[in-house]
Design a protein around this motif. Structure first.
Motif, PDB file in Angstrom:
ATOM      1  N   PRO A  48       0.807  -1.218   0.000  1.00 48.22           N
ATOM      2  CA  PRO A  48       0.000   0.000   0.000  1.00 48.22           C
ATOM      3  C   PRO A  48       0.845   1.275   0.000  1.00 48.22           C
ATOM      4  O   PRO A  48       1.967   1.297   0.496  1.00 48.22           O
ATOM      5  CB  PRO A  48      -0.804  -0.104   1.303  1.00 48.22           C
ATOM      6  N   GLN A  49       0.284   2.340  -0.564  1.00 50.00           N
ATOM      7  CA  GLN A  49       0.866   3.678  -0.449  1.00 50.00           C
ATOM      8  C   GLN A  49       0.410   4.280   0.885  1.00 50.00           C
ATOM      9  O   GLN A  49      -0.769   4.199   1.234  1.00 50.00           O
ATOM     10  CB  GLN A  49       0.413   4.560  -1.608  1.00 50.00           C
ATOM     11  N   LYS A  74      -3.056   8.079   5.742  1.00 51.95           N
ATOM     12  CA  LYS A  74      -3.868   7.922   4.535  1.00 51.95           C
ATOM     13  C   LYS A  74      -3.279   6.755   3.739  1.00 51.95           C
ATOM     14  O   LYS A  74      -2.083   6.741   3.451  1.00 51.95           O
ATOM     15  CB  LYS A  74      -3.861   9.209   3.705  1.00 51.95           C
ATOM     16  N   TYR A  76      -3.637   3.806   0.454  1.00 50.14           N
ATOM     17  CA  TYR A  76      -4.226   3.464  -0.850  1.00 50.14           C
ATOM     18  C   TYR A  76      -3.557   2.206  -1.399  1.00 50.14           C
ATOM     19  O   TYR A  76      -2.346   2.045  -1.319  1.00 50.14           O
ATOM     20  CB  TYR A  76      -4.038   4.599  -1.860  1.00 50.14           C
ATOM     21  N   ASP A  77      -4.371   1.323  -1.955  1.00 47.23           N
ATOM     22  CA  ASP A  77      -3.864   0.181  -2.702  1.00 47.23           C
ATOM     23  C   ASP A  77      -4.925  -0.218  -3.722  1.00 47.23           C
ATOM     24  O   ASP A  77      -6.120  -0.290  -3.390  1.00 47.23           O
ATOM     25  CB  ASP A  77      -3.563  -0.999  -1.778  1.00 47.23           C
ATOM     26  N   GLU A  78      -4.507  -0.458  -4.936  1.00 41.46           N
ATOM     27  CA  GLU A  78      -5.470  -0.728  -6.005  1.00 41.46           C
ATOM     28  C   GLU A  78      -6.277  -1.998  -5.757  1.00 41.46           C
ATOM     29  O   GLU A  78      -7.372  -2.158  -6.300  1.00 41.46           O
ATOM     30  CB  GLU A  78      -4.759  -0.840  -7.348  1.00 41.46           C
ATOM     31  N   LYS A 113     -12.696   5.143   2.623  1.00 44.35           N
ATOM     32  CA  LYS A 113     -13.316   6.271   1.948  1.00 44.35           C
ATOM     33  C   LYS A 113     -14.656   5.833   1.383  1.00 44.35           C
ATOM     34  O   LYS A 113     -14.807   4.702   0.915  1.00 44.35           O
ATOM     35  CB  LYS A 113     -12.404   6.770   0.815  1.00 44.35           C
ATOM     36  N   SER A 116     -15.465   3.291  -1.687  1.00 39.88           N
ATOM     37  CA  SER A 116     -14.161   2.843  -2.173  1.00 39.88           C
ATOM     38  C   SER A 116     -13.616   1.734  -1.284  1.00 39.88           C
ATOM     39  O   SER A 116     -13.690   1.822  -0.058  1.00 39.88           O
ATOM     40  CB  SER A 116     -13.166   3.996  -2.199  1.00 39.88           C
ATOM     41  N   THR A 118     -10.416   0.802  -2.067  1.00 41.29           N
ATOM     42  CA  THR A 118      -8.994   0.950  -2.341  1.00 41.29           C
ATOM     43  C   THR A 118      -8.293   1.949  -1.414  1.00 41.29           C
ATOM     44  O   THR A 118      -7.064   1.943  -1.337  1.00 41.29           O
ATOM     45  CB  THR A 118      -8.760   1.411  -3.790  1.00 41.29           C
ATOM     46  N   GLU A 119      -9.035   2.800  -0.728  1.00 39.51           N
ATOM     47  CA  GLU A 119      -8.366   3.805   0.092  1.00 39.51           C
ATOM     48  C   GLU A 119      -9.179   4.145   1.335  1.00 39.51           C
ATOM     49  O   GLU A 119     -10.390   3.944   1.402  1.00 39.51           O
ATOM     50  CB  GLU A 119      -8.089   5.071  -0.721  1.00 39.51           C
ATOM     51  N   ASN A 121      -8.450   5.897   5.753  1.00 39.05           N
ATOM     52  CA  ASN A 121      -7.516   6.533   6.682  1.00 39.05           C
ATOM     53  C   ASN A 121      -7.634   5.953   8.076  1.00 39.05           C
ATOM     54  O   ASN A 121      -8.645   5.330   8.437  1.00 39.05           O
ATOM     55  CB  ASN A 121      -7.714   8.052   6.688  1.00 39.05           C
ATOM     56  N   ASP A 142      -1.732  -5.150   1.985  1.00 42.37           N
ATOM     57  CA  ASP A 142      -2.847  -5.153   1.049  1.00 42.37           C
ATOM     58  C   ASP A 142      -3.466  -6.543   0.990  1.00 42.37           C
ATOM     59  O   ASP A 142      -3.060  -7.467   1.708  1.00 42.37           O
ATOM     60  CB  ASP A 142      -2.409  -4.664  -0.338  1.00 42.37           C
TER      61      ASP A 142
END
Length: 263
Positions: A48-49, A74, A76-78, A113, A116, A118-119, A121, A142
């Motif tokens: 993950p980012q 925060k 994010y991972d696709e 989120k 979503s 994928t992301e 917090n 992930d």
């Protein structure tokens, strides 16, 4: 769905909550099966980012906090963040000052989120930190069991005092406009900010004031066009400015810096 699941077939469950500002309700649905795996899943070898902050997203690593800051991540991972906490070491883990033995699982603080997978917090309150320099590290996974780590450094100042750090103006030198910046340890509080610009000889040339409601950890809300209190352009050269910051309950701090005006 993360790899760390039970692969036999069984009834799944979706729980839901509804609200229309007048009434609310809840329920669930179990009319579907979950199980097995697929041979056509995409290849994913990247974790993950992660972006990390303290108190708010204006925070810059190395900045100031009080002794009870909120850790913010925060992510994010696709292919989605793994928050189920199954499997050895698969927790969303928060580590303070590299003390691995005291890692804190923060899975329950993850909020996706809206609409979503994928992301989302993490917001986790820290309590009673010692004053001085600290580092917070988050490890996340992930759905393909790829992991990532990210760290943020922060300086804790005593709750008893107002503290300022990284007081500056940018650009500096400047010709027509500059903005005053500083970090502080009273994020979320209302602040009164005053900047006074003096000539090298000590003459007061300009006073700037602003009120800040629910302040962020980094202040950048005061600009100056290089004019004095009479609306005249100040001559080129070096000037001294003093920043004074006060909270609603009277705690205050000040700092002095130099700026340069070019014509």
């Amino acid at each position: 769905v993360p790899k760390d699941i039970s692969y036999q077939f069984g009834r799944g469950k979706i729980s839901y909550y509804i609200n229309n500002q007048a009434v609310d309700g809840n329920g669930y649905n179990q009319n579907f099966l979950v199980g097995g795996t697929t041979d056509s899943s995409a290849t994913d070898i990247t974790g993950p980012q992660i972006q990390l902050f303290m108190n708010d997203e204006k925070f810059v690593t190395g900045g100031l906090t009080d002794q009870n800051p909120v850790f913010i991540a925060k992510l994010y991972d696709e292919n989605g963040i793994n928050t189920i906490g199954k499997g050895i070491g698969r927790e969303l883990s928060l580590i303070i000052d590299n003390e691995l033995s005291k890692a804190t699982p923060v899975n329950d603080y993850y909020e996706a989120k809206k609409d979503s997978y994928t992301e989302g917090n993490v917001k986790y309150p820290l309590k009673n930190l010692a004053t001085g320099k600290h580092i917070a590290t988050l490890k996340a996974w992930d759905s393909y069991n790829n992991s990532s780590e990210s760290s943020v450094e922060f300086n804790v100042a005593s709750n008893e005092n107002m503290a300022l750090q990284y007081v500056l103006n940018y650009p500096n030198p400047f010709t027509t406009n500059t903005t005053f910046h500083f970090d502080h340890n009273k994020a979320g509080e209302n602040l009164s900010v005053m900047v006074q610009i003096y000539t090298i000889g000590g003459k007061l040339a300009k006073t700037l004031n602003t009120e800040v409601t629910a302040s962020t950890s980094h202040f950048s809300d005061l600009k100056w066009n290089g004019l004095d209190d009479f609306g005249d352009k100040l001559g080129k050269g070096v000037y001294i400015y003093k920043v004074k910051v006060k909270t609603a309950n009277g705690k205050s701090s000040e700092a002095t810096q130099k700026l340069v005006i070019l014509n």
